[in-house]
Design a protein around this motif. Structure first.
Motif, PDB file in Angstrom:
ATOM      1  N   GLU A   3       0.830  -1.203   0.000  1.00  0.00           N
ATOM      2  CA  GLU A   3       0.000   0.000   0.000  1.00  0.00           C
ATOM      3  C   GLU A   3       0.868   1.258   0.000  1.00  0.00           C
ATOM      4  N   THR A   4       1.949   1.237   0.761  1.00  0.00           N
ATOM      5  CA  THR A   4       2.873   2.367   0.800  1.00  0.00           C
ATOM      6  C   THR A   4       3.537   2.562  -0.555  1.00  0.00           C
ATOM      7  N   LEU A   5       3.946   1.462  -1.172  1.00  0.00           N
ATOM      8  CA  LEU A   5       4.545   1.537  -2.500  1.00  0.00           C
ATOM      9  C   LEU A   5       3.578   2.181  -3.494  1.00  0.00           C
ATOM     10  N   LEU A   6       2.321   1.760  -3.460  1.00  0.00           N
ATOM     11  CA  LEU A   6       1.329   2.340  -4.374  1.00  0.00           C
ATOM     12  C   LEU A   6       1.115   3.829  -4.112  1.00  0.00           C
ATOM     13  N   LEU A   7       1.058   4.222  -2.855  1.00  0.00           N
ATOM     14  CA  LEU A   7       0.891   5.641  -2.512  1.00  0.00           C
ATOM     15  C   LEU A   7       2.077   6.473  -3.010  1.00  0.00           C
ATOM     16  N   MET A   8       3.270   5.944  -2.821  1.00  0.00           N
ATOM     17  CA  MET A   8       4.466   6.665  -3.261  1.00  0.00           C
ATOM     18  C   MET A   8       4.493   6.779  -4.791  1.00  0.00           C
ATOM     19  N   ARG A   9       4.149   5.702  -5.488  1.00  0.00           N
ATOM     20  CA  ARG A   9       4.113   5.735  -6.962  1.00  0.00           C
ATOM     21  C   ARG A   9       3.060   6.728  -7.448  1.00  0.00           C
ATOM     22  N   ARG A  10       1.903   6.729  -6.808  1.00  0.00           N
ATOM     23  CA  ARG A  10       0.833   7.657  -7.196  1.00  0.00           C
ATOM     24  C   ARG A  10       1.292   9.104  -6.984  1.00  0.00           C
ATOM     25  N   TYR A  11       1.956   9.352  -5.868  1.00  0.00           N
ATOM     26  CA  TYR A  11       2.466  10.691  -5.586  1.00  0.00           C
ATOM     27  C   TYR A  11       3.475  11.114  -6.658  1.00  0.00           C
ATOM     28  N   LEU A  12       4.403  10.236  -6.986  1.00  0.00           N
ATOM     29  CA  LEU A  12       5.422  10.551  -7.987  1.00  0.00           C
ATOM     30  C   LEU A  12       4.806  10.739  -9.372  1.00  0.00           C
ATOM     31  N   ALA A  13       3.818   9.918  -9.724  1.00  0.00           N
ATOM     32  CA  ALA A  13       3.145  10.071 -11.023  1.00  0.00           C
ATOM     33  C   ALA A  13       2.474  11.438 -11.102  1.00  0.00           C
ATOM     34  N   TYR A  14       1.841  11.843 -10.002  1.00  0.00           N
ATOM     35  CA  TYR A  14       1.188  13.152  -9.955  1.00  0.00           C
ATOM     36  C   TYR A  14       2.223  14.277 -10.101  1.00  0.00           C
ATOM     37  N   GLU A  15       3.324  14.169  -9.396  1.00  0.00           N
ATOM     38  CA  GLU A  15       4.363  15.205  -9.458  1.00  0.00           C
ATOM     39  C   GLU A  15       4.973  15.308 -10.858  1.00  0.00           C
ATOM     40  N   PHE A  16       5.211  14.183 -11.501  1.00  0.00           N
ATOM     41  CA  PHE A  16       5.748  14.193 -12.863  1.00  0.00           C
ATOM     42  C   PHE A  16       4.769  14.873 -13.813  1.00  0.00           C
ATOM     43  N   ASP A  26       6.277   6.367 -14.771  1.00  0.00           N
ATOM     44  CA  ASP A  26       6.512   4.967 -15.157  1.00  0.00           C
ATOM     45  C   ASP A  26       7.565   4.857 -16.257  1.00  0.00           C
ATOM     46  N   GLU A  27       7.521   5.771 -17.216  1.00  0.00           N
ATOM     47  CA  GLU A  27       8.534   5.778 -18.275  1.00  0.00           C
ATOM     48  C   GLU A  27       9.913   6.051 -17.678  1.00  0.00           C
ATOM     49  N   TRP A  28       9.961   6.983 -16.744  1.00  0.00           N
ATOM     50  CA  TRP A  28      11.213   7.344 -16.080  1.00  0.00           C
ATOM     51  C   TRP A  28      11.818   6.117 -15.396  1.00  0.00           C
ATOM     52  N   MET A  29      10.969   5.388 -14.674  1.00  0.00           N
ATOM     53  CA  MET A  29      11.440   4.202 -13.950  1.00  0.00           C
ATOM     54  C   MET A  29      11.913   3.111 -14.907  1.00  0.00           C
ATOM     55  N   GLN A  30      11.207   2.932 -16.022  1.00  0.00           N
ATOM     56  CA  GLN A  30      11.580   1.883 -16.968  1.00  0.00           C
ATOM     57  C   GLN A  30      12.902   2.196 -17.669  1.00  0.00           C
ATOM     58  N   LEU A  31      13.258   3.456 -17.737  1.00  0.00           N
ATOM     59  CA  LEU A  31      14.523   3.853 -18.352  1.00  0.00           C
ATOM     60  C   LEU A  31      15.705   3.754 -17.386  1.00  0.00           C
ATOM     61  N   ILE A  99      12.548  16.012  -9.107  1.00  0.00           N
ATOM     62  CA  ILE A  99      11.232  15.568  -8.626  1.00  0.00           C
ATOM     63  C   ILE A  99      11.408  14.403  -7.663  1.00  0.00           C
ATOM     64  N   ILE A 100      12.300  13.484  -8.012  1.00  0.00           N
ATOM     65  CA  ILE A 100      12.573  12.339  -7.138  1.00  0.00           C
ATOM     66  C   ILE A 100      13.181  12.818  -5.818  1.00  0.00           C
ATOM     67  N   ALA A 101      14.144  13.740  -5.899  1.00  0.00           N
ATOM     68  CA  ALA A 101      14.783  14.270  -4.686  1.00  0.00           C
ATOM     69  C   ALA A 101      13.765  14.980  -3.798  1.00  0.00           C
ATOM     70  N   SER A 102      12.894  15.755  -4.419  1.00  0.00           N
ATOM     71  CA  SER A 102      11.854  16.460  -3.674  1.00  0.00           C
ATOM     72  C   SER A 102      10.885  15.473  -3.018  1.00  0.00           C
ATOM     73  N   ALA A 103      10.534  14.427  -3.743  1.00  0.00           N
ATOM     74  CA  ALA A 103       9.631  13.410  -3.194  1.00  0.00           C
ATOM     75  C   ALA A 103      10.286  12.696  -2.016  1.00  0.00           C
ATOM     76  N   ASP A 104      11.584  12.418  -2.125  1.00  0.00           N
ATOM     77  CA  ASP A 104      12.289  11.795  -1.009  1.00  0.00           C
ATOM     78  C   ASP A 104      12.186  12.655   0.249  1.00  0.00           C
ATOM     79  N   GLU A 105      12.287  13.964   0.069  1.00  0.00           N
ATOM     80  CA  GLU A 105      12.149  14.882   1.211  1.00  0.00           C
ATOM     81  C   GLU A 105      10.751  14.769   1.824  1.00  0.00           C
ATOM     82  N   VAL A 106       9.732  14.697   0.983  1.00  0.00           N
ATOM     83  CA  VAL A 106       8.351  14.557   1.470  1.00  0.00           C
ATOM     84  C   VAL A 106       8.203  13.235   2.222  1.00  0.00           C
TER      85      VAL A 106
END
Length: 135
Positions: A3-16, A26-31, A99-106
């Motif tokens: 559940e935490t993983l899904l919340l974090m992914r959703r947050y990152l998708a929104y920020e992107f 998702d494209e970022w992660m696959q690369l 964006i990833i660095a900022s999300a890590d801070e959150v």
């Protein structure tokens, strides 16, 4: 954890999407595997992303069309293609780093230094357990 993983992914998708960098999370992660190794075969990418050859082929076709990645015939085996970032692809991918660095801070915002150290230790243990289980 899931559940935490899904919340974090959703947050990152929104920020992107909000930042409009030209690439979805998702494209970022696959690369990511390509960033780590500079160049790799589609088979290696398939193994790293745990996706079948057809899915990888479609994925790479999209990247090539967007001019993020180029396919190069392998110098040692003409049957293989090596994937390499283009300048444009690398530049767009790097726009995701803040964006990833900022999300890590959150994600760490309410953790004490001790909590953060404990979290990293637990994540390391989980990663080690998964790697051992795969072998």
């Amino acid at each position: 954890m899931s559940e935490t993983l899904l919340l974090m992914r959703r947050y990152l998708a929104y920020e992107f999407a909000k930042k409009g960098i030209g690439m979805q999370f998702d494209e970022w992660m696959q690369l990511l595997p390509l960033v780590e190794s500079e160049t790799m075969s589609q088979k290696d990418l398939s193994d790293r992303l745990v996706k079948d050859k057809t899915t990888i082929s479609r994925l790479v076709d999209g990247w090539v069309k967007k001019t993020w990645v180029k396919r190069e015939v392998s110098a040692t085996d003409k049957r293989l293609y090596r994937l390499r970032f283009t300048k444009k692809g690398k530049e767009i991918w790097e726009k995701g780093l803040p964006i990833i660095a900022s999300a890590d801070e959150v994600f760490r915002k309410d953790l004490s230094d001790t909590n953060e150290k404990d979290l990293y230790l637990l994540l390391f243990k989980i990663q080690s357990a998964v790697q051992i289980a795969r072998q």
